[in-house]
Design a protein around this motif. Structure first.
Motif, short mmCIF file in Angstrom:
data_model
loop_
_atom_site.label_atom_id
_atom_site.label_comp_id
_atom_site.label_asym_id
_atom_site.label_seq_id
_atom_site.Cartn_x
_atom_site.Cartn_y
_atom_site.Cartn_z
N PRO A 4 0.77 -1.16 -0.04
CA PRO A 4 -0.02 -0.16 0.19
C PRO A 4 0.80 1.34 0.14
O PRO A 4 0.54 2.16 -0.61
N SER A 5 2.09 1.11 0.70
CA SER A 5 2.91 2.24 1.01
C SER A 5 3.40 2.79 -0.70
O SER A 5 4.08 3.95 -0.81
N ASP A 6 3.39 1.51 -1.74
CA ASP A 6 4.07 2.31 -2.94
C ASP A 6 2.96 2.54 -3.95
O ASP A 6 3.35 2.78 -5.02
N ILE A 7 1.51 2.67 -3.48
CA ILE A 7 0.58 3.20 -4.49
C ILE A 7 0.78 4.67 -4.87
O ILE A 7 0.99 5.40 -4.01
N GLN A 8 0.94 4.99 -6.22
CA GLN A 8 1.05 6.25 -6.56
C GLN A 8 -0.19 7.00 -6.68
O GLN A 8 -1.07 6.41 -7.38
N PRO A 9 -0.56 8.20 -6.58
CA PRO A 9 -1.59 8.93 -6.98
C PRO A 9 -1.86 9.34 -8.38
O PRO A 9 -0.59 9.21 -9.11
N ILE A 10 -2.98 9.36 -8.91
CA ILE A 10 -3.15 9.73 -10.30
C ILE A 10 -3.29 11.38 -10.57
O ILE A 10 -3.37 11.90 -9.73
N THR A 11 -2.98 11.63 -11.68
CA THR A 11 -3.21 13.25 -12.04
C THR A 11 -4.60 13.32 -12.71
O THR A 11 -4.66 12.41 -13.80
N ARG A 12 -5.28 13.92 -12.32
CA ARG A 12 -6.67 14.00 -12.64
C ARG A 12 -6.79 15.37 -13.98
O ARG A 12 -6.22 16.45 -13.69
N PRO A 13 -7.59 15.13 -15.11
CA PRO A 13 -7.51 15.94 -16.00
C PRO A 13 -8.63 16.95 -15.65
O PRO A 13 -9.36 16.73 -14.29
N PRO A 14 -8.78 18.12 -16.29
CA PRO A 14 -9.82 19.23 -15.69
C PRO A 14 -11.19 18.40 -15.68
O PRO A 14 -11.46 17.89 -16.83
N ARG A 15 -12.15 18.97 -14.76
CA ARG A 15 -13.34 18.46 -14.76
C ARG A 15 -14.12 18.86 -16.14
O ARG A 15 -15.05 18.12 -16.42
N ALA A 16 -13.95 20.06 -16.49
CA ALA A 16 -14.82 20.52 -17.57
C ALA A 16 -14.37 19.49 -18.83
O ALA A 16 -15.46 19.43 -19.58
N ASP A 19 -16.88 16.53 -17.92
CA ASP A 19 -18.24 16.94 -18.30
C ASP A 19 -18.68 16.78 -19.70
O ASP A 19 -19.57 16.39 -20.04
N ALA A 20 -17.72 17.46 -20.46
CA ALA A 20 -17.99 17.55 -21.99
C ALA A 20 -18.10 16.20 -22.51
O ALA A 20 -18.85 15.88 -23.31
N LEU A 21 -17.16 15.13 -22.11
CA LEU A 21 -17.07 13.97 -22.70
C LEU A 21 -18.29 13.06 -22.28
O LEU A 21 -18.81 12.15 -23.12
N ALA A 22 -18.74 13.21 -21.12
CA ALA A 22 -19.87 12.46 -20.57
C ALA A 22 -21.04 12.86 -21.46
O ALA A 22 -22.09 12.22 -21.89
N PRO A 179 -3.69 4.69 -15.53
CA PRO A 179 -4.28 5.54 -14.37
C PRO A 179 -4.31 7.01 -14.85
O PRO A 179 -3.32 7.66 -15.53
N GLY A 180 -5.62 7.53 -14.50
CA GLY A 180 -5.72 8.94 -14.87
C GLY A 180 -6.40 9.06 -16.48
O GLY A 180 -6.77 10.35 -16.62
N ASP A 181 -6.45 8.10 -17.21
CA ASP A 181 -7.23 8.08 -18.30
C ASP A 181 -8.62 8.65 -18.07
O ASP A 181 -9.33 8.19 -17.05
N ILE A 182 -9.20 9.18 -19.23
CA ILE A 182 -10.59 9.58 -19.09
C ILE A 182 -11.51 8.42 -19.31
O ILE A 182 -11.41 7.88 -20.65
N ILE A 183 -12.33 7.89 -18.51
CA ILE A 183 -13.32 6.72 -18.74
C ILE A 183 -14.63 7.47 -19.23
O ILE A 183 -15.28 7.87 -18.07
N VAL A 184 -15.35 6.94 -20.40
CA VAL A 184 -16.61 7.44 -20.61
C VAL A 184 -17.38 6.32 -20.52
O VAL A 184 -17.07 5.12 -21.21
N ALA A 185 -18.53 6.18 -19.75
CA ALA A 185 -19.55 5.17 -19.80
C ALA A 185 -20.93 5.53 -19.84
O ALA A 185 -21.34 6.56 -19.18
N ASP A 186 -21.72 4.89 -20.80
CA ASP A 186 -23.06 5.01 -20.76
C ASP A 186 -23.83 3.72 -20.99
O ASP A 186 -23.22 2.51 -20.83
N ASP A 187 -24.82 3.69 -21.59
CA ASP A 187 -25.71 2.52 -21.94
C ASP A 187 -25.17 1.68 -23.11
O ASP A 187 -25.40 0.53 -22.98
N ALA A 198 -7.80 14.21 -25.14
CA ALA A 198 -9.20 14.47 -24.85
C ALA A 198 -9.60 16.07 -25.73
O ALA A 198 -10.80 16.15 -25.93
N GLU A 199 -8.76 16.93 -25.33
CA GLU A 199 -9.34 18.33 -25.65
C GLU A 199 -9.32 18.25 -27.40
O GLU A 199 -10.62 18.89 -27.78
#
Length: 249
Positions: A4-16, A19-22, A179-187, A198-199
């Protein structure tokens, strides 16, 4: 097995971006990525547990591996803090997606009601598993998107799998997820959008969505499919006039 001590954080893309991809959805994201050189961005197999949700968010990843009893016992409550399926959830923030490489296994329930309730309580957008969850009736009641291959009564390490690493590259449903890729999910399913694309995808897809809205209107009015889908040069002036009349403001 990762500590657990070796787990790295992700870098998050802009929330906008998320939202646009959703709003754009998986079908258009998939076709636009194909035009950009990604032949197949779909995570194959997982389907929505409950229809009607369209989400997008950065991936927290969990890698499962075949069980070896000398490395991992079978008691789900034994030494809970060494169980890495918990640690993929701890850093979850609003909008995050948890993506699990469960090797397509149909016997091991990666998460149950309590873990999914925790993720929902953190504001997570959803979970994608190329395998199973359990407590599916309770999972359907949560304000959380769930995309899975199936359901099972078994808990995660009861049968064939153990959690092995968090926030590492994973293969989920035949797709590479970083890690940090944008996942888009729907029906329609689940698509992986590389952050670096992404842009450009949003720009191209937004134009696509706009002309499809016009085409849908004309087709609903009996318009000629050969002229309106895709739009031909013969209707470009008509489209531009419609677009000008429907510009916000």
């Amino acid at each position: 097995m990762q500590s657990p001590s070796d787990i790295q954080p992700i870098t998050r893309p802009p929330r906008a971006w998320c939202d646009a991809l959703a709003a754009i959805g998986t079908a258009t994201c998939s076709s636009e990525l194909s035009l950009m050189g990604i032949r197949d961005a779909q995570i194959h197999g997982p389907r929505p547990l409950k229809l009607g949700r369209s989400v997008a968010g950065p991936a927290l990843t969990l890698q499962m591996m075949p069980k070896r009893e000398d490395l991992y016992g079978s008691n789900e409550y034994e030494n809970p803090e060494v169980q890495l399926h918990r640690h993929v959830l701890y850093p979850a923030e609003a909008g995050d997606m948890v993506v699990v490489d469960a090797r397509g296994d149909m016997a091991s329930g990666i998460f149950g009601e309590m873990m999914l309730t925790f993720l929902a309580g953190r504001g997570g957008s959803g979970v994608v598993v190329d395998g199973c969850i359990r407590d599916s009736a309770k999972a359907r009641e949560l304000d959380l998107g769930v995309w899975v291959k199936g359901v099972t009564p078994n808990y995660h390490a009861q049968t064939n799998l153990i959690p092995f690493a968090v926030n590492v590259p994973v293969a989920c449903g035949g797709a590479l997820v970083m890690p940090g890729d944008i996942i888009v999910a729907d029906d329609d399913g689940v698509v992986v959008v590389p952050v670096a694309m992404a842009e450009r995808l949003i720009e191209g897809a937004s134009q696509h969505v706009e002309w499809e809205e016009f085409a849908r209107l004309r087709l609903s009015q009996g318009g000629d499919l050969r002229k309106y889908y895709p739009l031909t040069d013969a209707v470009q002036d008509e489209y531009q006039a419609w677009r000008a009349a429907n510009q916000p403001g």
